[in-house]
Design a protein around this motif. Structure first.
Motif: not given
Length: 426
Positions: A106-112
């Protein structure tokens, strides 16, 4: 003679092997130590350590518009954690948002943001999580998102649409200090995750200073992370580089104090950064042009004089005197290093009043740091003040002492109050 030569050769090989082994061990120790520093810079503990839980074992609840998700175990446990991740697996997860089994995170993980981390820093982080973190056998918790929204395959399209997996590229013409600050803010610090507005796909609308909207303020879970550009009224226009560095080190400065999730950022992350890195962050932030050129508040003693004379006819004035003035004073200046000023505090002047409302309803605690270990607490007032009273006092402080901000309504208070946990049964 030959036996002597053989023995000497064996001795040299043994000594050489020992030296090589020692050098490798020393290099590994240095890498683990560097990785620990980088993990703090990335604030990994804030999401992956639940209250009262083991470090990095996950389980922290995070609310989303479609349901709650829970952070994962990132200890080197081989069953429930990342103990069987290779370096390449680790990179794909941290930079690319893809777990070892191929599922999308999930983009709650700041992988960007983490995509910008350099190769050398990625190796140090991997060494730290594999060798410097204690494995914890704690099973990951499934999300509360209902099916079919819980299916993860659509997240691949989200990554393709919104995520850029390129590492940080130096900007021509900028100093080494600016470059370091930009690298930390855009990458490990992932400041845009909170301080940049989100789009229709819940994506950050901008990832660096080249795009409009970057670090101009964002709202999540009833809190508004303020503008970090040079905006005079609601941004960092009135802050010096030293003000920024002091705030990140201690959680407060003469303009105000950290609140909401920023207290965790200070406590778990930025207080541990070196002065060089804090100053670099400050240099980068001060270089961002103002997103809003609304003039900074002009000092006025009208509010102070009215309260001194006992004039509480203005809506919210009596509520302020009864509940707030003891700490924040009738002149709105608070007490240095103890209770933050309300007069000319940029965090109060955002167009979005969510944080002001949330602080009044929920209260809060100052960040506990090595430089400021006391952690003064502001009580919550949700039990004491109704929606109109909260709106009135919010308007009073947002427009007193020369402050000027948009009006707060009882309906806005009601919406945020609805997100509070139920009051305990007596």
């Amino acid at each position: 003679m030959r036996s002597v030569i053989v023995k000497l050769s064996a001795l040299f090989f043994a000594l050489g092997g020992a030296l090589i082994s020692h050098a490798a061990s020393a290099a590994t120790d240095a890498s683990v130590k560097q990785g620990e520093y980088l993990a703090k810079a990335g604030d990994c503990a804030a999401c992956h350590t639940a209250a009262g839980g083991q470090p990095f074992a996950g389980g922290l609840k995070m609310s989303t518009p479609i349901g709650a998700i829970y952070s994962t175990n990132i200890t080197p446990d081989k069953t429930h954690g990342i103990g069987d991740y290779s370096y390449d697996d680790f990179v794909k997860a941290v930079r690319g948002g893809v777990a070892k089994d191929g599922s999308s995170l999930y983009p709650a993980m700041p992988f960007p943001s983490y995509a910008k981390i350099s190769d050398s820093d990625m190796h140090a982080l991997y060494d730290y999580f594999m060798q410097g973190v204690k494995p914890v056998s704690q099973e990951n918790r499934k999300s509360d998102i209902p099916w079919p929204l819980s299916m993860r395959w659509p997240l691949a399209f989200w990554r393709w649409t919104f995520a850029d997996d390129s590492t940080y590229a130096p900007v021509a013409g900028q100093s080494a200090q600016w470059q370091r600050g930009a690298y930390l803010v855009q990458g490990l610090g992932h400041c845009g995750s909170c301080h940049t507005p989100r789009g229709i796909g819940f994506q950050e609308k901008a990832m660096d200073q080249n795009s409009k909207g970057y670090l101009t303020g964002g709202t999540l879970e009833g809190w508004h992370a303020p503008d970090l550009t040079a905006s005079p009224a609601a941004g960092l226009g009135s802050w010096s580089e030293q003000d920024i560095a002091t705030f990140l080190k201690t959680g407060a400065n003469k303009q105000g104090a950290a609140f909401g999730s920023m207290t965790d950022v200070i406590a778990h992350s930025t207080q541990y950064l070196s002065d060089e890195d804090l100053n670099a962050i400050a240099v980068y932030l001060k270089s961002l042009p103002a997103a809003d050129n609304t003039a900074a508040p002009q000092a006025s003693d009208a509010t102070s004089q009215a309260l001194f004379k006992g004039d509480v006819s203005q809506p919210g004035a009596q509520v302020y005197v009864d509940n707030c003035a003891a700490c924040h004073r009738t002149d709105g200046k608070g007490y240095a290093s103890t209770f933050p000023a309300l007069a000319h505090n940029p965090a109060l002047l955002s167009e979005d009043p969510s944080s002001v409302i949330s602080v009044i309803l929920k209260g809060g605690q100052r960040a506990i740091t090595q430089q400021a270990p006391t952690g003064f607490t502001m009580p919550d007032f949700a039990w004491r003040l109704d929606d109109q009273q909260v709106a009135d006092v919010a308007n009073f402080i947002r427009n007193g002492w020369g402050n000027k901000a948009a009006p707060v309504t009882a309906d806005q208070v009601k919406k945020i109050r609805a997100t509070l946990p139920p009051a305990p049964q007596k």
